[in-house]
Design a protein around this motif. Structure first.
Motif, short mmCIF file in Angstrom:
data_model
loop_
_atom_site.label_atom_id
_atom_site.label_comp_id
_atom_site.label_asym_id
_atom_site.label_seq_id
_atom_site.Cartn_x
_atom_site.Cartn_y
_atom_site.Cartn_z
N ASP A 233 4.66 9.39 0.28
CA ASP A 233 3.51 10.30 0.15
C ASP A 233 3.87 11.62 -0.54
O ASP A 233 2.98 12.36 -0.94
N ASN A 234 5.16 11.91 -0.66
CA ASN A 234 5.57 13.19 -1.24
C ASN A 234 5.43 13.21 -2.75
O ASN A 234 5.61 12.19 -3.43
N GLN A 235 5.10 14.39 -3.30
CA GLN A 235 4.97 14.57 -4.73
C GLN A 235 6.34 14.89 -5.34
O GLN A 235 7.01 15.81 -4.86
N PRO A 236 6.77 14.17 -6.38
CA PRO A 236 8.09 14.40 -6.99
C PRO A 236 8.32 15.84 -7.40
O PRO A 236 9.42 16.38 -7.23
N GLU A 237 7.29 16.49 -7.94
CA GLU A 237 7.46 17.87 -8.38
C GLU A 237 7.70 18.82 -7.21
O GLU A 237 8.41 19.82 -7.33
N ASN A 238 7.14 18.49 -6.04
CA ASN A 238 7.37 19.31 -4.85
C ASN A 238 8.78 19.11 -4.30
O ASN A 238 9.41 20.06 -3.83
N ILE A 239 9.26 17.88 -4.36
CA ILE A 239 10.63 17.60 -3.94
C ILE A 239 11.61 18.38 -4.82
O ILE A 239 12.55 19.01 -4.32
N GLU A 240 11.38 18.35 -6.11
CA GLU A 240 12.24 19.07 -7.05
C GLU A 240 12.20 20.57 -6.81
O GLU A 240 13.24 21.24 -6.83
N TRP A 241 11.01 21.11 -6.56
CA TRP A 241 10.87 22.54 -6.31
C TRP A 241 11.62 22.95 -5.05
O TRP A 241 12.35 23.95 -5.03
N LEU A 242 11.49 22.15 -3.98
CA LEU A 242 12.17 22.45 -2.73
C LEU A 242 13.68 22.34 -2.90
O LEU A 242 14.44 23.16 -2.37
N GLU A 243 14.12 21.34 -3.65
CA GLU A 243 15.55 21.16 -3.90
C GLU A 243 16.14 22.38 -4.60
O GLU A 243 17.23 22.85 -4.26
N GLN A 244 15.42 22.93 -5.57
CA GLN A 244 15.91 24.11 -6.29
C GLN A 244 15.98 25.33 -5.37
O GLN A 244 16.92 26.13 -5.47
N LEU A 245 15.01 25.48 -4.49
CA LEU A 245 15.05 26.60 -3.55
C LEU A 245 16.24 26.46 -2.61
O LEU A 245 16.93 27.46 -2.32
N ILE A 246 16.48 25.25 -2.14
CA ILE A 246 17.61 25.01 -1.23
C ILE A 246 18.93 25.39 -1.89
O ILE A 246 19.78 26.04 -1.28
N LYS A 247 19.10 25.01 -3.13
CA LYS A 247 20.33 25.35 -3.85
C LYS A 247 20.42 26.85 -4.11
O LYS A 247 21.51 27.42 -4.10
N ARG A 248 19.28 27.48 -4.34
CA ARG A 248 19.28 28.92 -4.61
C ARG A 248 19.83 29.71 -3.43
O ARG A 248 20.50 30.73 -3.61
N ILE A 249 19.57 29.27 -2.20
CA ILE A 249 19.99 30.04 -1.04
C ILE A 249 21.38 29.66 -0.54
O ILE A 249 21.77 30.05 0.56
N GLY A 250 22.13 28.90 -1.35
CA GLY A 250 23.54 28.71 -1.03
C GLY A 250 24.04 27.30 -0.84
O GLY A 250 25.24 27.05 -0.88
N PHE A 251 23.14 26.34 -0.62
CA PHE A 251 23.60 24.97 -0.38
C PHE A 251 24.19 24.38 -1.65
O PHE A 251 23.67 24.58 -2.75
N LYS A 252 25.27 23.64 -1.48
CA LYS A 252 26.00 23.09 -2.63
C LYS A 252 25.37 21.80 -3.14
O LYS A 252 25.21 21.60 -4.33
N ARG A 253 25.03 20.91 -2.23
CA ARG A 253 24.55 19.59 -2.62
C ARG A 253 23.32 19.19 -1.80
O ARG A 253 23.32 19.37 -0.58
N VAL A 254 22.32 18.67 -2.47
CA VAL A 254 21.14 18.14 -1.81
C VAL A 254 21.13 16.63 -2.03
O VAL A 254 21.13 16.16 -3.17
N THR A 255 21.14 15.88 -0.95
CA THR A 255 21.17 14.43 -1.02
C THR A 255 19.83 13.86 -0.57
O THR A 255 19.31 14.24 0.49
#
Length: 290
Positions: free
Chosen positions: A150-172
């Motif tokens: 049900d998730n939108q690919p563009e929203n997953i990508e946006w959230l992944e970029q935010l997660i990396k911005r705040i310090g996380f090294k890898r998003v799996t």
């Protein structure tokens, strides 16, 4: 302007607030919902949030991203209570350490006008509460996302970029069922072992005079959030019990080798564990270098 709401300013929610302020983005606001007025005032005075409410009045209605830092059962109750309060088009995410049961039980509760992307930051502290939150705990850590169809690919990508911005090294990206299987082994089983080890001690012994790094390292996570981990164990009981049974098998083999004075078998076990630990260290170093 992007408005981010954090529900629950505990050690994880508080760390999110601090990380977002450590790595700010122009026009971004950080709001918070927490039942403790003192916690909200502390976060406000520190400049870690821009506005807070003890119960939702206006925050969910304006938030583009809602990070729900609640325990699994409280998370489910929160979604059911506020399903009509979320802004249309908002992205919702959680931080819970169990996924399969949440995905199944919340399937009918998540409103169609939002996109709930399940997530799990692999970082935290043994202590609980905003006072122990720290932006630096996210630095170089792993993050797991368990999206659904049900998730939108563009929203997953946006959230992944935010997660990396705040310090996380890898998003799996991983399936919820695989997440629960792996977390049962790499996290929950470790807590089972640590708790069992320290609770097996004789309280009448003066153990503190005899401990070294081995005991300190193995029992560090025995200082545990009882409310949270009780929920996590039960919510993921099938996968956790499978992991416990695998451990019990190896434990019994070790016990049998000791009982039988089987030095060769013990040596083989130690060689195998050394090989596996070395391979794990090499893979970890490679991942961090990427």
């Amino acid at each position: 302007m992007t408005t981010i709401a954090i529900v629950g300013l505990g050690v994880v929610g508080g760390s999110f607030a601090k990380a977002l302020k450590k790595y700010p983005q122009a026009g971004e606001r950080v709001l918070a919902i927490d039942p403790d007025e003192e916690t909200l005032q502390t976060a406000l005075s520190e400049g870690m949030i821009d506005y807070g409410e003890t119960a939702n009045q206006t925050i969910l209605q304006q938030a583009d991203l809602v990070i729900i830092g609640l325990y699994p059962r409280a998370l489910k109750d929160f979604i059911k209570k506020h399903r009509n309060d979320f802004k249309r088009g908002a992205i919702l995410t959680d931080v819970a350490g169990v996924k399969g049961v949440l995905v199944e039980q919340l399937k009918a509760e998540i409103p169609e006008h939002v996109d709930f992307i399940y997530g799990h930051p692999m970082a935290g502290r043994e202590n609980r509460g905003y006072a122990y939150s720290d932006a630096d705990v996210f630095e170089g850590a792993n993050y797991l996302l368990t999206p659904t169809a049900d998730n939108q690919p563009e929203n997953i990508e946006w959230l992944e970029q935010l997660i990396k911005r705040i310090g996380f090294k890898r998003v799996t990206i991983v399936q919820p069922e695989k997440h629960d299987e792996m977390i049962a082994f790499t996290s929950q089983l470790c807590h089972v072992i640590a708790v069992s080890l320290i609770n097996s001690d004789d309280p009448n012994r003066d153990t503190v005079k005899f401990i070294g790094d081995s005991y300190r390292d193995l029992t560090r996570i025995a200082k545990i959030n009882d409310s949270l981990w009780s929920e996590l164990f039960i919510e993921n009981k099938d996968e956790l019990l499978a992991a416990v049974e695998g451990f019990e098998k190896q434990f019994q083999l070790m016990k049998q080798a000791i009982q039988e004075d089987n030095v060769d078998e013990l040596a083989n076990m130690f060689k195998e564990s050394t090989k596996r630990r070395t391979q794990l260290e090499q893979a970890d170093r490679k991942q961090k270098a990427e």
